[in-house]
Design a protein around this motif. Sequence first.
Motif, PDB file in Angstrom:
ATOM      1  N   CYS A 384       0.817  -1.212   0.000  1.00 22.41           N
ATOM      2  CA  CYS A 384       0.000   0.000   0.000  1.00 22.41           C
ATOM      3  C   CYS A 384       0.851   1.263   0.000  1.00 22.41           C
ATOM      4  O   CYS A 384       0.309   2.365  -0.122  1.00 22.41           O
ATOM      5  CB  CYS A 384      -0.915   0.026   1.236  1.00 22.41           C
ATOM      6  SG  CYS A 384      -2.084  -1.329   1.319  1.00 22.41           S
ATOM      7  N   GLN A 385       2.152   1.125   0.141  1.00 25.82           N
ATOM      8  CA  GLN A 385       3.034   2.278   0.256  1.00 25.82           C
ATOM      9  C   GLN A 385       3.710   2.578  -1.075  1.00 25.82           C
ATOM     10  O   GLN A 385       4.174   1.670  -1.777  1.00 25.82           O
ATOM     11  CB  GLN A 385       4.109   2.030   1.307  1.00 25.82           C
ATOM     12  CG  GLN A 385       3.588   1.954   2.722  1.00 25.82           C
ATOM     13  CD  GLN A 385       4.718   1.931   3.720  1.00 25.82           C
ATOM     14  OE1 GLN A 385       5.883   1.897   3.346  1.00 25.82           O
ATOM     15  NE2 GLN A 385       4.378   1.929   4.982  1.00 25.82           N
ATOM     16  N   ALA A 386       3.770   3.870  -1.378  1.00 29.49           N
ATOM     17  CA  ALA A 386       4.473   4.277  -2.600  1.00 29.49           C
ATOM     18  C   ALA A 386       5.945   3.894  -2.533  1.00 29.49           C
ATOM     19  O   ALA A 386       6.547   3.505  -3.540  1.00 29.49           O
ATOM     20  CB  ALA A 386       4.330   5.789  -2.802  1.00 29.49           C
ATOM     21  N   TRP A 389       6.958   0.347  -3.973  1.00 29.86           N
ATOM     22  CA  TRP A 389       7.037   0.223  -5.428  1.00 29.86           C
ATOM     23  C   TRP A 389       8.175   1.065  -5.996  1.00 29.86           C
ATOM     24  O   TRP A 389       8.859   0.639  -6.939  1.00 29.86           O
ATOM     25  CB  TRP A 389       5.709   0.620  -6.048  1.00 29.86           C
ATOM     26  CG  TRP A 389       4.586  -0.242  -5.559  1.00 29.86           C
ATOM     27  CD1 TRP A 389       3.633   0.088  -4.637  1.00 29.86           C
ATOM     28  CD2 TRP A 389       4.306  -1.598  -5.945  1.00 29.86           C
ATOM     29  NE1 TRP A 389       2.782  -0.973  -4.422  1.00 29.86           N
ATOM     30  CE2 TRP A 389       3.177  -2.023  -5.218  1.00 29.86           C
ATOM     31  CE3 TRP A 389       4.908  -2.491  -6.830  1.00 29.86           C
ATOM     32  CZ2 TRP A 389       2.636  -3.301  -5.359  1.00 29.86           C
ATOM     33  CZ3 TRP A 389       4.368  -3.758  -6.963  1.00 29.86           C
ATOM     34  CH2 TRP A 389       3.253  -4.150  -6.235  1.00 29.86           C
ATOM     35  N   LEU A 390       8.390   2.246  -5.427  1.00 32.76           N
ATOM     36  CA  LEU A 390       9.468   3.098  -5.926  1.00 32.76           C
ATOM     37  C   LEU A 390      10.836   2.459  -5.707  1.00 32.76           C
ATOM     38  O   LEU A 390      11.689   2.476  -6.596  1.00 32.76           O
ATOM     39  CB  LEU A 390       9.412   4.458  -5.239  1.00 32.76           C
ATOM     40  CG  LEU A 390       8.273   5.391  -5.678  1.00 32.76           C
ATOM     41  CD1 LEU A 390       8.182   6.594  -4.755  1.00 32.76           C
ATOM     42  CD2 LEU A 390       8.455   5.832  -7.123  1.00 32.76           C
ATOM     43  N   LEU A 431       5.707   6.759 -11.955  1.00 28.40           N
ATOM     44  CA  LEU A 431       5.280   6.412 -10.598  1.00 28.40           C
ATOM     45  C   LEU A 431       5.187   7.650  -9.720  1.00 28.40           C
ATOM     46  O   LEU A 431       4.278   7.767  -8.884  1.00 28.40           O
ATOM     47  CB  LEU A 431       6.261   5.403  -9.988  1.00 28.40           C
ATOM     48  CG  LEU A 431       6.090   3.941 -10.394  1.00 28.40           C
ATOM     49  CD1 LEU A 431       7.193   3.098  -9.771  1.00 28.40           C
ATOM     50  CD2 LEU A 431       4.734   3.415  -9.979  1.00 28.40           C
ATOM     51  N   SER A 432       6.126   8.581  -9.871  1.00 28.20           N
ATOM     52  CA  SER A 432       6.074   9.813  -9.090  1.00 28.20           C
ATOM     53  C   SER A 432       4.817  10.607  -9.416  1.00 28.20           C
ATOM     54  O   SER A 432       4.149  11.144  -8.519  1.00 28.20           O
ATOM     55  CB  SER A 432       7.321  10.670  -9.367  1.00 28.20           C
ATOM     56  OG  SER A 432       8.495   9.983  -8.977  1.00 28.20           O
ATOM     57  N   PHE A 435       1.770   8.662  -7.858  1.00 25.19           N
ATOM     58  CA  PHE A 435       1.611   8.697  -6.407  1.00 25.19           C
ATOM     59  C   PHE A 435       1.503  10.117  -5.859  1.00 25.19           C
ATOM     60  O   PHE A 435       0.763  10.360  -4.905  1.00 25.19           O
ATOM     61  CB  PHE A 435       2.790   7.989  -5.738  1.00 25.19           C
ATOM     62  CG  PHE A 435       2.799   6.508  -5.925  1.00 25.19           C
ATOM     63  CD1 PHE A 435       1.684   5.747  -5.622  1.00 25.19           C
ATOM     64  CD2 PHE A 435       3.921   5.856  -6.406  1.00 25.19           C
ATOM     65  CE1 PHE A 435       1.687   4.368  -5.794  1.00 25.19           C
ATOM     66  CE2 PHE A 435       3.935   4.484  -6.573  1.00 25.19           C
ATOM     67  CZ  PHE A 435       2.816   3.734  -6.260  1.00 25.19           C
ATOM     68  N   PHE A 436       2.264  11.067  -6.453  1.00 28.14           N
ATOM     69  CA  PHE A 436       2.383  12.397  -5.848  1.00 28.14           C
ATOM     70  C   PHE A 436       1.871  13.525  -6.736  1.00 28.14           C
ATOM     71  O   PHE A 436       1.843  14.680  -6.296  1.00 28.14           O
ATOM     72  CB  PHE A 436       3.851  12.679  -5.493  1.00 28.14           C
ATOM     73  CG  PHE A 436       4.505  11.559  -4.731  1.00 28.14           C
ATOM     74  CD1 PHE A 436       4.006  11.164  -3.506  1.00 28.14           C
ATOM     75  CD2 PHE A 436       5.601  10.890  -5.246  1.00 28.14           C
ATOM     76  CE1 PHE A 436       4.602  10.123  -2.802  1.00 28.14           C
ATOM     77  CE2 PHE A 436       6.208   9.852  -4.547  1.00 28.14           C
ATOM     78  CZ  PHE A 436       5.700   9.470  -3.317  1.00 28.14           C
ATOM     79  N   GLN A 507      -2.907   6.190 -16.398  1.00 23.64           N
ATOM     80  CA  GLN A 507      -1.881   5.764 -15.464  1.00 23.64           C
ATOM     81  C   GLN A 507      -1.184   4.500 -15.960  1.00 23.64           C
ATOM     82  O   GLN A 507       0.047   4.384 -15.900  1.00 23.64           O
ATOM     83  CB  GLN A 507      -2.512   5.510 -14.087  1.00 23.64           C
ATOM     84  CG  GLN A 507      -3.108   6.758 -13.450  1.00 23.64           C
ATOM     85  CD  GLN A 507      -3.827   6.450 -12.153  1.00 23.64           C
ATOM     86  OE1 GLN A 507      -3.760   5.337 -11.619  1.00 23.64           O
ATOM     87  NE2 GLN A 507      -4.543   7.433 -11.622  1.00 23.64           N
TER      88      GLN A 507
END
Length: 833
Positions: A384-386, A389-390, A431-432, A435-436, A507
Amino acid sequence: MRSPAFDESPGPAGAVLWPVLLALPVLAWLGGLVLLQTQRELPGEAVIAASLLAGQGCCVMVGRWWGRRRAALLWAALAGLLLAFSYASWRAELRLAERLPEAWEGRDLLLIGRIDSLPAATLGQAGAPGWRFEFELESAHAGPLSSDPPLPLPPRLLLSAYAEHADAAPPPLRAGERWQLLVRLKQPQGLMNPHGFDYELWMFEQGLRASGVLRPGGAQRRLAEAPITSIDAARQRLREALQRRVGEPGAAGVLAALSLGDQAAISRADWALFRDTGLSHLLSVSGLHVTMFAWAAQGLLGWAWRGSARLCLRCPAPAVARWGGVAAALAYALFSGWGIPAQRTVWMLASLALLRSLGLRWPWPLALLLSALVVTVVDPWAVCQAGFWLSFCAVGLLMAAGDDEPAHGWRAQLLAGLRNQAVATLGLAPLSLLFFQQLSLVGVLANLLAIPWVSLVITPLALGGAILPGLWIWGAWCVELMMALLRWLVSWPLAVWTVLVAPLWAQAAGLAAGVLLVLPLPWRLRALGMALALPLLWPAPERPREGEFEFLAADVGQGTAVLLRTAHHALLYDAGPQYAPGVDAGQRVLLPLLRALGVRQLDQLMLSHRDSDHVGGAASVAAGLPVQGLRSSLEPSHPLHRLFQSSLPCNAGERWVWDGVQFELLHPSAEQVRQQQLKSNELSCVLHVRNASGQQTALLMGDLEAGQEAELLRRHRPGALRAELLLVPHHGSKTSSTPELLAAVAPRWAVVQSGYRNRFGHPALPVMARYQAAGIEVFNSPDCGAWRWRSEKEAASCQRLLDRRYWHRRPLSMGADRERVGPPEAERSGEED
């Protein structure tokens, strides 16, 4: 490593089949974990047991169908999926069983336990200094210890302790100490807004199943000092020594974060700078720092071990160095607070060391997948955390795009470093953005300079200061030099690229583009990657149609903030509360929400009145987003006027039209604003919004009270105040929402913006009973989250119900299965227990 029985056909296909057989179930395992995290409710015990048995049966079928390649792969993947789903469900059931019973919310409880973390400095709403810390519970009582049996409460809590006033010292709490505390607890409750941070998930993953605040009185008592073996106590002593030696708070915060894992020591302004330059990953005890520390320890230990022939005969130096590096990484991670990124790195290094010790030369994708398997077995919610995956994608991209030949000479090494930085930046950009919703365009240069500076200079100085405190002075000087460079970089035009949240298909296309751009493929395929990235880089914002408007009541806690959008305009009605000095709804909620929705500027900010729960975030909004003008009932001397080029008073009778939507101010008059003879609440700006057809309307009333409600009714003809939607005045206070007003407005829906278990008791139960008796459906933000409605649509939505997952607190006043508000005859409720 290859089984001849499994290899049906000769040739290279059989030679690579065994890695696929190992990789596929791990990928399916990750898929099973992700699948569970999308569930609104956990499956029942029968489903969990059936999934476990079915997964075990699939493992048996893998052996039975070993000779058939495709069948074995299918059974292996299915086994990984089912076992992951059942395992994560079991772990989640155990975690959910630790919840705080509702009966003990809001009551004074006597707790005995140990401070289980490094206390982080914080500020209360009135500026009182305090601490926030984790507390390991031993026992809890509702009364005197001698007469009341222990209560079944969560074993770990997140507590806050504040001084009595802004000039007083906070309680003398220290890590590792055993205390008796008088505390008032509540269940984890976070704000729920579109694309916002999920605080309840963070609490759930950390195992913190309740939060609380220390109560004043003489019940607080230290029972025992921290034991000499307490790592957290040693960390606190080092932090205090560091703060005494380094006088500049910003530099001291960075050094404390890198050496002790105390990320709370970094100010919010500095975090914003690191985020805008793409360096947030460096300013925590990240995988890079842990890996470099392990590498240095491994090299030193291997060199020392090879100096003794007797030791080498007992155990080979490579094996000792390998596991010594893992032990050093574990020690660093524990001393720095055992944060999630450090944990992932320790398990990854341990997995790779185990493979090497067993003599297994697995391809790098398999080694990486094994590390991911170990990490998710320990922490099933890591997916569940970015950061999960990063970090794994960054390593995978660098390995996939890397050259087989090592670089020789400083020029070749420099080019290799530049290439790796470009690969990581391009590959992780989707991905950045995912997520952000932002990408630092100066991040390549900032990382190129900061990674070696932080990893090879600042971090060793921060760690070495624990032995030679004078090194902290050098470390602080290096930090200040880096900060000056970063401020210069972020001042460049277009330093940060921000986008709104793209649809799911965009995405997916962006992720595929990142892979195509960094892999060693022909340039024609890489050009395809650029085309695939366009929908993620420039997504088309979803806006109301011409003549229609959107109403979004943000979840800001105890305060008001409503976004009104037309086809080409945006108005923000109030800016939410200030939570503490320097922390407000503007920076925490509204700016991220506006950027995620694609709002590039506000055509108007309307502040209904001067109360802090309505204007607390106004300065942050003005600093973070272009605002064309302010309209308010603030007194002429109010400092907020100076932040806007145009500032006008609310003036009853004033009208304007945006994209066919009519806006009208009903209260107060400009003369009343100038005289300021009424109370703040009585001066609230009242705004009426009507779509082009006149069929869909909304009425926003600020904190207007009963006297001004009656005046409003006298000044307007019958039917003029009617509205489909009413923003409940004064958060549902007893001083507002008279029966006469409800009869005149006759709303279909009413929205209350209030805080969970707020100290004012909003909304008042008698007022909610009045709405219910009038047949009005009421939605309260603690149970609904952000409330969203478009005038061209029949239904509205509650964000808490749309985004509900099994770890979220169940709403008290709404069915968990209702995602959208139905027609007027639907079930109505709104009382908050």
